[in-house]
Scaffold this motif. Structure first.
Motif, PDB file in Angstrom:
ATOM      1  N   ALA A  39      35.061  28.278  41.935  1.00 51.29           N
ATOM      2  CA  ALA A  39      34.425  29.257  41.048  1.00 51.29           C
ATOM      3  C   ALA A  39      34.496  30.633  41.710  1.00 51.29           C
ATOM      4  O   ALA A  39      34.709  30.752  42.912  1.00 51.29           O
ATOM      5  N   ILE A  40      34.245  31.662  40.915  1.00 48.72           N
ATOM      6  CA  ILE A  40      34.394  33.030  41.398  1.00 48.72           C
ATOM      7  C   ILE A  40      33.355  33.390  42.452  1.00 48.72           C
ATOM      8  O   ILE A  40      33.660  34.072  43.427  1.00 48.72           O
ATOM      9  N   GLN A  41      32.125  32.925  42.283  1.00 47.03           N
ATOM     10  CA  GLN A  41      31.057  33.360  43.178  1.00 47.03           C
ATOM     11  C   GLN A  41      31.132  32.724  44.571  1.00 47.03           C
ATOM     12  O   GLN A  41      30.380  33.116  45.458  1.00 47.03           O
ATOM     13  N   TYR A  42      32.009  31.745  44.797  1.00 47.50           N
ATOM     14  CA  TYR A  42      32.104  31.087  46.099  1.00 47.50           C
ATOM     15  C   TYR A  42      33.323  31.587  46.873  1.00 47.50           C
ATOM     16  O   TYR A  42      34.399  31.782  46.309  1.00 47.50           O
ATOM     17  N   LEU A  43      33.120  31.780  48.164  1.00 44.75           N
ATOM     18  CA  LEU A  43      34.257  32.058  49.031  1.00 44.75           C
ATOM     19  C   LEU A  43      35.042  30.774  49.229  1.00 44.75           C
ATOM     20  O   LEU A  43      34.478  29.682  49.233  1.00 44.75           O
ATOM     21  N   ASP A  44      36.324  30.901  49.401  1.00 43.66           N
ATOM     22  CA  ASP A  44      37.169  29.725  49.568  1.00 43.66           C
ATOM     23  C   ASP A  44      37.034  29.206  51.000  1.00 43.66           C
ATOM     24  O   ASP A  44      37.615  29.770  51.933  1.00 43.66           O
ATOM     25  N   LYS A  45      36.258  28.162  51.201  1.00 44.39           N
ATOM     26  CA  LYS A  45      36.016  27.576  52.525  1.00 44.39           C
ATOM     27  C   LYS A  45      36.279  26.073  52.459  1.00 44.39           C
ATOM     28  O   LYS A  45      35.986  25.427  51.452  1.00 44.39           O
ATOM     29  N   THR A  46      36.816  25.550  53.542  1.00 45.43           N
ATOM     30  CA  THR A  46      36.998  24.102  53.658  1.00 45.43           C
ATOM     31  C   THR A  46      36.578  23.660  55.047  1.00 45.43           C
ATOM     32  O   THR A  46      36.704  24.407  56.019  1.00 45.43           O
ATOM     33  N   VAL A  47      36.081  22.446  55.115  1.00 40.07           N
ATOM     34  CA  VAL A  47      35.782  21.812  56.392  1.00 40.07           C
ATOM     35  C   VAL A  47      36.752  20.645  56.489  1.00 40.07           C
ATOM     36  O   VAL A  47      36.709  19.715  55.672  1.00 40.07           O
ATOM     37  N   GLU A  48      37.655  20.708  57.474  1.00 42.74           N
ATOM     38  CA  GLU A  48      38.662  19.656  57.593  1.00 42.74           C
ATOM     39  C   GLU A  48      38.910  19.326  59.051  1.00 42.74           C
ATOM     40  O   GLU A  48      38.544  20.086  59.949  1.00 42.74           O
ATOM     41  N   ARG A  49      39.511  18.194  59.251  1.00 39.90           N
ATOM     42  CA  ARG A  49      39.812  17.732  60.603  1.00 39.90           C
ATOM     43  C   ARG A  49      41.034  18.471  61.133  1.00 39.90           C
ATOM     44  O   ARG A  49      42.043  18.578  60.460  1.00 39.90           O
ATOM     45  N   LYS A  50      40.918  18.950  62.353  1.00 42.21           N
ATOM     46  CA  LYS A  50      42.025  19.684  62.956  1.00 42.21           C
ATOM     47  C   LYS A  50      42.623  18.971  64.159  1.00 42.21           C
ATOM     48  O   LYS A  50      43.760  19.203  64.513  1.00 42.21           O
ATOM     49  N   LYS A  51      41.855  18.108  64.792  1.00 43.04           N
ATOM     50  CA  LYS A  51      42.342  17.402  65.973  1.00 43.04           C
ATOM     51  C   LYS A  51      42.562  15.933  65.621  1.00 43.04           C
ATOM     52  O   LYS A  51      41.680  15.281  65.082  1.00 43.04           O
ATOM     53  N   PHE A  52      43.736  15.440  65.977  1.00 42.14           N
ATOM     54  CA  PHE A  52      44.093  14.064  65.666  1.00 42.14           C
ATOM     55  C   PHE A  52      44.404  13.308  66.950  1.00 42.14           C
ATOM     56  O   PHE A  52      44.813  13.895  67.944  1.00 42.14           O
ATOM     57  N   SER A  53      44.225  11.996  66.909  1.00 41.26           N
ATOM     58  CA  SER A  53      44.638  11.130  68.007  1.00 41.26           C
ATOM     59  C   SER A  53      45.993  10.558  67.640  1.00 41.26           C
ATOM     60  O   SER A  53      46.168  10.000  66.547  1.00 41.26           O
ATOM     61  N   TYR A  54      46.948  10.681  68.551  1.00 43.37           N
ATOM     62  CA  TYR A  54      48.299  10.223  68.262  1.00 43.37           C
ATOM     63  C   TYR A  54      48.559   8.883  68.926  1.00 43.37           C
ATOM     64  O   TYR A  54      48.141   8.640  70.045  1.00 43.37           O
ATOM     65  N   ASN A  55      49.229   8.001  68.187  1.00 38.26           N
ATOM     66  CA  ASN A  55      49.658   6.711  68.719  1.00 38.26           C
ATOM     67  C   ASN A  55      51.125   6.536  68.319  1.00 38.26           C
ATOM     68  O   ASN A  55      51.814   7.512  68.091  1.00 38.26           O
ATOM     69  N   LEU A  56      51.590   5.317  68.235  1.00 40.88           N
ATOM     70  CA  LEU A  56      53.003   5.083  67.923  1.00 40.88           C
ATOM     71  C   LEU A  56      53.349   5.281  66.452  1.00 40.88           C
ATOM     72  O   LEU A  56      54.514   5.260  66.081  1.00 40.88           O
ATOM     73  N   SER A  57      52.357   5.489  65.604  1.00 41.79           N
ATOM     74  CA  SER A  57      52.608   5.690  64.176  1.00 41.79           C
ATOM     75  C   SER A  57      52.903   7.154  63.900  1.00 41.79           C
ATOM     76  O   SER A  57      52.301   8.044  64.489  1.00 41.79           O
ATOM     77  N   ARG A  58      53.816   7.402  62.991  1.00 38.80           N
ATOM     78  CA  ARG A  58      54.150   8.763  62.614  1.00 38.80           C
ATOM     79  C   ARG A  58      53.041   9.341  61.730  1.00 38.80           C
ATOM     80  O   ARG A  58      52.371   8.610  61.005  1.00 38.80           O
ATOM     81  N   PRO A  59      52.845  10.662  61.749  1.00 38.97           N
ATOM     82  CA  PRO A  59      51.709  11.266  61.054  1.00 38.97           C
ATOM     83  C   PRO A  59      51.663  11.070  59.545  1.00 38.97           C
ATOM     84  O   PRO A  59      50.609  11.191  58.951  1.00 38.97           O
ATOM     85  N   TRP A  60      52.746  10.759  58.886  1.00 35.48           N
ATOM     86  CA  TRP A  60      52.742  10.606  57.433  1.00 35.48           C
ATOM     87  C   TRP A  60      52.568   9.148  56.999  1.00 35.48           C
ATOM     88  O   TRP A  60      52.599   8.855  55.818  1.00 35.48           O
ATOM     89  N   THR A  61      52.362   8.224  57.942  1.00 38.49           N
ATOM     90  CA  THR A  61      52.229   6.820  57.590  1.00 38.49           C
ATOM     91  C   THR A  61      50.774   6.424  57.381  1.00 38.49           C
ATOM     92  O   THR A  61      49.849   7.092  57.825  1.00 38.49           O
ATOM     93  N   ASP A  62      50.575   5.298  56.694  1.00 42.25           N
ATOM     94  CA  ASP A  62      49.223   4.780  56.465  1.00 42.25           C
ATOM     95  C   ASP A  62      48.576   4.301  57.758  1.00 42.25           C
ATOM     96  O   ASP A  62      47.358   4.375  57.905  1.00 42.25           O
TER      97      ASP A  62
END
Length: 170
Positions: A39-62
């Motif tokens: 909506a117009i009266q709200y600033l565009d803000k998001t809270v999202e995860r930025k740090k990930f733990s990496y293992n043998l799976s590629r980032p686009w996999t389930d």
């Protein structure tokens, strides 16, 4: 000189082997916890995860998504950054530690975010699955990652011995 620039760019992102665009990979990895209403009266803000733990799976996999499930934080793993990545798929390496010490193999998989390589047929664990009363089960071989900094060394093709490498520009 142009070829060395290309090789350095290839080693920069291991996800390049997937043939997927970067925008798709970023969109698949994104985990938004909260977003302001549209909506117009709200600033565009998001809270999202930025740090990930990496293992043998590629980032686009389930498997990667379930490993990094929302609200599930894992212990931080400290990884020594490598400025110039020098291991590529198809390179011949020698294992320096473990029960396969001194054996040579070919790199088949790279996880650059954790400084890991997987060598074909070396550093394996075996799991027995499907064991029942009337069926003995099956044994599955699972290749484990090796740390690039201390556990493997590249092989010099002229004498088949482990060597240190460096990039030179002419």
């Amino acid at each position: 000189m142009r070829l060395t620039k290309v090789l350095r760019c290839v080693g920069k992102y291991t996800k390049d082997y997937s043939n997927l665009p970067d925008s798709y990979i970023k969109r698949e990895m994104r985990q938004v916890y909260w977003k302001t209403p549209n909506a117009i009266q709200y600033l565009d803000k998001t809270v999202e995860r930025k740090k990930f733990s990496y293992n043998l799976s590629r980032p686009w996999t389930d498997a990667f998504k379930s490993f990094n499930a929302p609200k599930r934080l894992r212990k931080k793993v400290f990884v020594e950054p490598i400025k110039e990545w020098s291991f590529f798929r198809g390179d011949r390496v020698e294992v320096l530690v473990g029960k396969d010490k001194g054996k040579q193999g070919i790199v088949c998989y790279i996880v650059q975010e954790r400084n890991w390589v997987i060598v074909e047929g070396l550093n394996c664990t075996y799991k027995k699955i499907g064991k029942k009363k009337d069926f003995p089960g099956m044994i599955m071989k699972d290749e484990q990652p090796l740390l690039v900094t201390t556990e493997v060394s590249l092989i010099d093709p002229s004498d088949n011995k482990p060597t240190k490498i460096e990039w030179r520009y002419a």
